[in-house]
Design a protein around this motif. Structure first.
Motif, PDB file in Angstrom:
ATOM      1  N   ILE A  10     -14.005  -3.349   1.490  1.00  0.00           N
ATOM      2  CA  ILE A  10     -12.669  -3.337   2.100  1.00  0.00           C
ATOM      3  C   ILE A  10     -11.706  -3.926   1.082  1.00  0.00           C
ATOM      4  O   ILE A  10     -11.747  -5.122   0.786  1.00  0.00           O
ATOM      5  N   ALA A  11     -10.825  -3.089   0.533  1.00  0.00           N
ATOM      6  CA  ALA A  11      -9.934  -3.531  -0.536  1.00  0.00           C
ATOM      7  C   ALA A  11      -8.688  -4.231  -0.008  1.00  0.00           C
ATOM      8  O   ALA A  11      -8.183  -5.174  -0.619  1.00  0.00           O
ATOM      9  N   VAL A  12      -8.183  -3.762   1.131  1.00  0.00           N
ATOM     10  CA  VAL A  12      -6.976  -4.358   1.709  1.00  0.00           C
ATOM     11  C   VAL A  12      -7.155  -4.496   3.217  1.00  0.00           C
ATOM     12  O   VAL A  12      -7.581  -3.543   3.881  1.00  0.00           O
ATOM     13  N   ARG A  13      -6.854  -5.678   3.726  1.00  0.00           N
ATOM     14  CA  ARG A  13      -6.790  -5.893   5.184  1.00  0.00           C
ATOM     15  C   ARG A  13      -5.313  -5.881   5.563  1.00  0.00           C
ATOM     16  O   ARG A  13      -4.553  -6.780   5.173  1.00  0.00           O
ATOM     17  N   ILE A  14      -4.924  -4.895   6.338  1.00  0.00           N
ATOM     18  CA  ILE A  14      -3.510  -4.676   6.647  1.00  0.00           C
ATOM     19  C   ILE A  14      -2.977  -5.750   7.598  1.00  0.00           C
ATOM     20  O   ILE A  14      -3.569  -6.034   8.640  1.00  0.00           O
ATOM     21  N   LEU A  15      -1.825  -6.297   7.231  1.00  0.00           N
ATOM     22  CA  LEU A  15      -1.129  -7.273   8.077  1.00  0.00           C
ATOM     23  C   LEU A  15       0.108  -6.689   8.736  1.00  0.00           C
ATOM     24  O   LEU A  15       0.505  -7.110   9.814  1.00  0.00           O
ATOM     25  N   SER A  16       0.742  -5.760   8.062  1.00  0.00           N
ATOM     26  CA  SER A  16       1.984  -5.202   8.587  1.00  0.00           C
ATOM     27  C   SER A  16       2.160  -3.762   8.110  1.00  0.00           C
ATOM     28  O   SER A  16       1.843  -3.440   6.969  1.00  0.00           O
ATOM     29  N   PHE A  17       2.674  -2.926   9.010  1.00  0.00           N
ATOM     30  CA  PHE A  17       2.945  -1.537   8.654  1.00  0.00           C
ATOM     31  C   PHE A  17       4.440  -1.299   8.422  1.00  0.00           C
ATOM     32  O   PHE A  17       4.856  -0.165   8.235  1.00  0.00           O
ATOM     33  N   ASP A  18       5.224  -2.379   8.474  1.00  0.00           N
ATOM     34  CA  ASP A  18       6.658  -2.165   8.286  1.00  0.00           C
ATOM     35  C   ASP A  18       7.337  -3.179   7.373  1.00  0.00           C
ATOM     36  O   ASP A  18       8.328  -2.860   6.742  1.00  0.00           O
ATOM     37  N   ARG A  19       6.812  -4.415   7.263  1.00  0.00           N
ATOM     38  CA  ARG A  19       7.503  -5.388   6.429  1.00  0.00           C
ATOM     39  C   ARG A  19       6.504  -6.250   5.671  1.00  0.00           C
ATOM     40  O   ARG A  19       5.324  -6.285   5.994  1.00  0.00           O
ATOM     41  N   ALA A  20       7.025  -6.979   4.681  1.00  0.00           N
ATOM     42  CA  ALA A  20       6.158  -7.835   3.872  1.00  0.00           C
ATOM     43  C   ALA A  20       5.761  -9.071   4.678  1.00  0.00           C
ATOM     44  O   ALA A  20       6.633  -9.805   5.144  1.00  0.00           O
ATOM     45  N   PRO A  21       4.462  -9.304   4.860  1.00  0.00           N
ATOM     46  CA  PRO A  21       4.002 -10.441   5.673  1.00  0.00           C
ATOM     47  C   PRO A  21       3.945 -11.736   4.864  1.00  0.00           C
ATOM     48  O   PRO A  21       2.900 -12.339   4.693  1.00  0.00           O
ATOM     49  N   SER A  22       5.078 -12.165   4.346  1.00  0.00           N
ATOM     50  CA  SER A  22       5.084 -13.372   3.521  1.00  0.00           C
ATOM     51  C   SER A  22       6.009 -14.447   4.053  1.00  0.00           C
ATOM     52  O   SER A  22       5.977 -15.587   3.589  1.00  0.00           O
ATOM     53  N   SER A  23       6.824 -14.113   5.022  1.00  0.00           N
ATOM     54  CA  SER A  23       7.791 -15.080   5.526  1.00  0.00           C
ATOM     55  C   SER A  23       7.198 -15.931   6.632  1.00  0.00           C
ATOM     56  O   SER A  23       6.206 -15.576   7.266  1.00  0.00           O
ATOM     57  N   VAL A  69       0.859  -1.183   0.000  1.00  0.00           N
ATOM     58  CA  VAL A  69       0.000   0.000   0.000  1.00  0.00           C
ATOM     59  C   VAL A  69       0.894   1.231   0.000  1.00  0.00           C
ATOM     60  O   VAL A  69       1.785   1.358   0.853  1.00  0.00           O
ATOM     61  N   PHE A  70       0.642   2.136  -0.950  1.00  0.00           N
ATOM     62  CA  PHE A  70       1.489   3.316  -1.114  1.00  0.00           C
ATOM     63  C   PHE A  70       0.625   4.576  -1.142  1.00  0.00           C
ATOM     64  O   PHE A  70      -0.536   4.547  -1.561  1.00  0.00           O
ATOM     65  N   SER A  71       1.224   5.664  -0.703  1.00  0.00           N
ATOM     66  CA  SER A  71       0.535   6.953  -0.769  1.00  0.00           C
ATOM     67  C   SER A  71       0.499   7.436  -2.216  1.00  0.00           C
ATOM     68  O   SER A  71       1.140   6.854  -3.107  1.00  0.00           O
ATOM     69  N   ALA A  72      -0.230   8.507  -2.460  1.00  0.00           N
ATOM     70  CA  ALA A  72      -0.302   9.071  -3.809  1.00  0.00           C
ATOM     71  C   ALA A  72       1.069   9.513  -4.297  1.00  0.00           C
ATOM     72  O   ALA A  72       1.332   9.540  -5.504  1.00  0.00           O
ATOM     73  N   GLU A  73       1.960   9.835  -3.342  1.00  0.00           N
ATOM     74  CA  GLU A  73       3.310  10.283  -3.701  1.00  0.00           C
ATOM     75  C   GLU A  73       4.287   9.119  -3.852  1.00  0.00           C
ATOM     76  O   GLU A  73       5.471   9.335  -4.130  1.00  0.00           O
ATOM     77  N   GLY A  74       3.801   7.872  -3.616  1.00  0.00           N
ATOM     78  CA  GLY A  74       4.665   6.708  -3.794  1.00  0.00           C
ATOM     79  C   GLY A  74       5.359   6.227  -2.534  1.00  0.00           C
ATOM     80  O   GLY A  74       6.224   5.347  -2.599  1.00  0.00           O
ATOM     81  N   GLU A  75       4.991   6.777  -1.366  1.00  0.00           N
ATOM     82  CA  GLU A  75       5.602   6.350  -0.107  1.00  0.00           C
ATOM     83  C   GLU A  75       4.973   5.033   0.370  1.00  0.00           C
ATOM     84  O   GLU A  75       3.759   4.905   0.430  1.00  0.00           O
ATOM     85  N   TYR A  76       5.839   4.071   0.728  1.00  0.00           N
ATOM     86  CA  TYR A  76       5.342   2.793   1.238  1.00  0.00           C
ATOM     87  C   TYR A  76       4.698   2.995   2.610  1.00  0.00           C
ATOM     88  O   TYR A  76       5.261   3.640   3.493  1.00  0.00           O
ATOM     89  N   LEU A  77       3.502   2.429   2.785  1.00  0.00           N
ATOM     90  CA  LEU A  77       2.764   2.607   4.033  1.00  0.00           C
ATOM     91  C   LEU A  77       2.507   1.295   4.769  1.00  0.00           C
ATOM     92  O   LEU A  77       2.600   1.248   5.996  1.00  0.00           O
ATOM     93  N   ALA A  78       2.167   0.240   4.044  1.00  0.00           N
ATOM     94  CA  ALA A  78       1.784  -1.008   4.705  1.00  0.00           C
ATOM     95  C   ALA A  78       1.696  -2.124   3.669  1.00  0.00           C
ATOM     96  O   ALA A  78       1.901  -1.913   2.466  1.00  0.00           O
ATOM     97  N   ALA A  79       1.370  -3.322   4.167  1.00  0.00           N
ATOM     98  CA  ALA A  79       1.133  -4.469   3.284  1.00  0.00           C
ATOM     99  C   ALA A  79       0.002  -5.290   3.861  1.00  0.00           C
ATOM    100  O   ALA A  79      -0.182  -5.364   5.089  1.00  0.00           O
ATOM    101  N   GLY A  80      -0.785  -5.899   2.974  1.00  0.00           N
ATOM    102  CA  GLY A  80      -1.906  -6.696   3.465  1.00  0.00           C
ATOM    103  C   GLY A  80      -2.533  -7.530   2.367  1.00  0.00           C
ATOM    104  O   GLY A  80      -2.039  -7.572   1.229  1.00  0.00           O
ATOM    105  N   HIS A  81      -3.625  -8.188   2.720  1.00  0.00           N
ATOM    106  CA  HIS A  81      -4.330  -9.051   1.776  1.00  0.00           C
ATOM    107  C   HIS A  81      -5.283  -8.246   0.898  1.00  0.00           C
ATOM    108  O   HIS A  81      -6.122  -7.503   1.414  1.00  0.00           O
ATOM    109  N   TRP A  82      -5.161  -8.429  -0.404  1.00  0.00           N
ATOM    110  CA  TRP A  82      -6.075  -7.805  -1.353  1.00  0.00           C
ATOM    111  C   TRP A  82      -7.375  -8.587  -1.392  1.00  0.00           C
ATOM    112  O   TRP A  82      -7.373  -9.819  -1.364  1.00  0.00           O
ATOM    113  N   GLN A  83      -8.490  -7.882  -1.407  1.00  0.00           N
ATOM    114  CA  GLN A  83      -9.766  -8.576  -1.517  1.00  0.00           C
ATOM    115  C   GLN A  83     -10.757  -7.744  -2.302  1.00  0.00           C
ATOM    116  O   GLN A  83     -10.608  -6.534  -2.456  1.00  0.00           O
ATOM    117  N   ILE A  84     -11.781  -8.434  -2.810  1.00  0.00           N
ATOM    118  CA  ILE A  84     -12.816  -7.801  -3.609  1.00  0.00           C
ATOM    119  C   ILE A  84     -13.963  -7.399  -2.687  1.00  0.00           C
ATOM    120  O   ILE A  84     -14.487  -8.225  -1.931  1.00  0.00           O
TER     121      ILE A  84
END
Length: 357
Positions: free
Chosen positions: A60-73, A42-57
């Motif tokens: 609610i488009a994204v459910r945030i899992l982490s505000f600092d790192r990729a929640p894939s490990s 998830v990025f701001s309009a200026e391209g700043e990284y803000l968070a990462a989460g699950h994409w859904q239809i």
């Protein structure tokens, strides 16, 4: 993270305050063509990284899992489950002589939106409420095994009734893990010294309404020396608390005969039945009318599970951004408050009628 979600200008305030949802109305554009359940940045309009989460239809488009790192490990899942475990340990729920069942993971409250995990004396029952969590259930299972070690008896996935059914998932409940020699599908557990039989394969939710522990205790404190009517009682959790706290008599009413058979399987409940302290009825409406006709009077009428849930929903959504409003209140919060208040007045009127001489 191959896919990226860019927010509209000025719509990043809530995520900077660590709100766990990104609403579809805040999304400007999406790159990478993510499938539902994929982890996106998830990025701001200026391209700043803000968070990462699950994409859904959906709204609610994204459910945030982490505000600092990729929640894939693997480390992410283990760290998250361990943090939830340590929180329950700090509350005195782990290794307690009076309680061996508790909610291990409660969605957003534990930084894992879309996931519920309940612990029953060594058995963890999980429910995925999102595609992302459903697809990650094996990693979640491995994390649970790492946290509990040899004391873990089983991990059961019960997501068929909670995961999005339109997503084309293979929604079949079953065991993700079973320790050698463990073959039970139900257990007798302790909650504040009260025993309950939990059937996680056939029971409602994960088998027991663990999120009502404090409400059951509150009802117990109000029940000493009183007659109690427990409508829509399921397996009678509130009834057992009331009796253990000194209620004179409890009438438990539910339309499900199968649910009402569960408490009768416990020796202490059978004793209460034989002593005449507990009566079980299997038809809600007819039984309550018959009790009124018999002149039975009650100090407590327990019919509040739905009402409590609605008020909690109202509180959780009152500050949710992006939702249409009614009288300045998000429509979901307004609807929950409105319906909950109607139920409250219905309960108060029914209580007055049942106690009227």
């Amino acid at each position: 993270m191959k896919s990226k979600v860019y927010l509209k200008k000025g719509r990043d305030a809530s995520v900077r305050r660590f709100h766990p949802w990104i609403f579809s109305g805040a999304v400007a554009n999406v790159t990478g063509n993510p499938a539902e359940g994929d982890v996106v940045g998830v990025f701001s309009a200026e391209g700043e990284y803000l968070a990462a989460g699950h994409w859904q239809i959906g709204s609610i488009a994204v459910r945030i899992l982490s505000f600092d790192r990729a929640p894939s490990s693997t480390a992410f899942w283990e760290d998250s489950i361990r943090a939830a475990f340590q929180a329950r340990k700090a509350m005195g729920l782990v290794d307690s002589g009076r309680t061996n069942c508790y909610r291990l993971v409660h969605g957003e409250g534990d930084g894992l939106p879309g996931l519920v995990v309940d612990f029953y004396d060594g058995v963890c029952v999980l429910q995925a409420h999102s595609v992302g969590m459903f697809r990650a259930r094996k990693e979640i299972c491995e994390a649970i095994k790492a946290v509990y070690g040899g004391s873990l008896k089983a991990v059961y996935d019960k997501s068929s009734g909670t995961a999005p059914f339109k997503a084309g998932l293979d929604l079949v409940d079953g065991y993700l893990y079973r320790a050698p020699g463990f073959g039970d599908d139900s257990l007798a557990v302790l909650e504040n010294g009260n025993r309950f039989l939990v059937d996680w394969t056939e029971g409602q939710k994960t088998g027991f309404f663990l999120d009502q522990r404090e409400n059951r205790a509150a009802v117990g404190r109000l029940s000493e020396g009183r007659n109690v009517l427990n409508l829509f009682c399921y397996t009678g959790g509130f009834s057992i608390y009331a009796l253990a706290s000194g209620a004179l008599h409890v009438d438990s009413v539910d339309s499900s005969r199968k649910a009402m058979d569960l408490p009768g399987d416990l020796a202490d409940t059978v004793k209460l039945l034989k002593n005449g302290n507990l009566s079980i009825h299997t038809e809600n409406v007819r039984s309550s009318k018959e009790l009124r006709t018999e002149g039975r009077r009650f100090a407590n009428i327990i019919r509040a599970l739905l009402m409590i849930g609605l008020y909690l929903l109202a509180g959780l959504t009152v500050n949710a951004p992006g939702l249409p409003t009614i009288l300045g209140i998000p429509w979901l919060s307004f609807a929950a408050l409105f319906i909950g208040t109607i139920l409250l007045f219905m309960t108060l009127i029914d209580t007055w009628r049942m106690n009227k001489k």
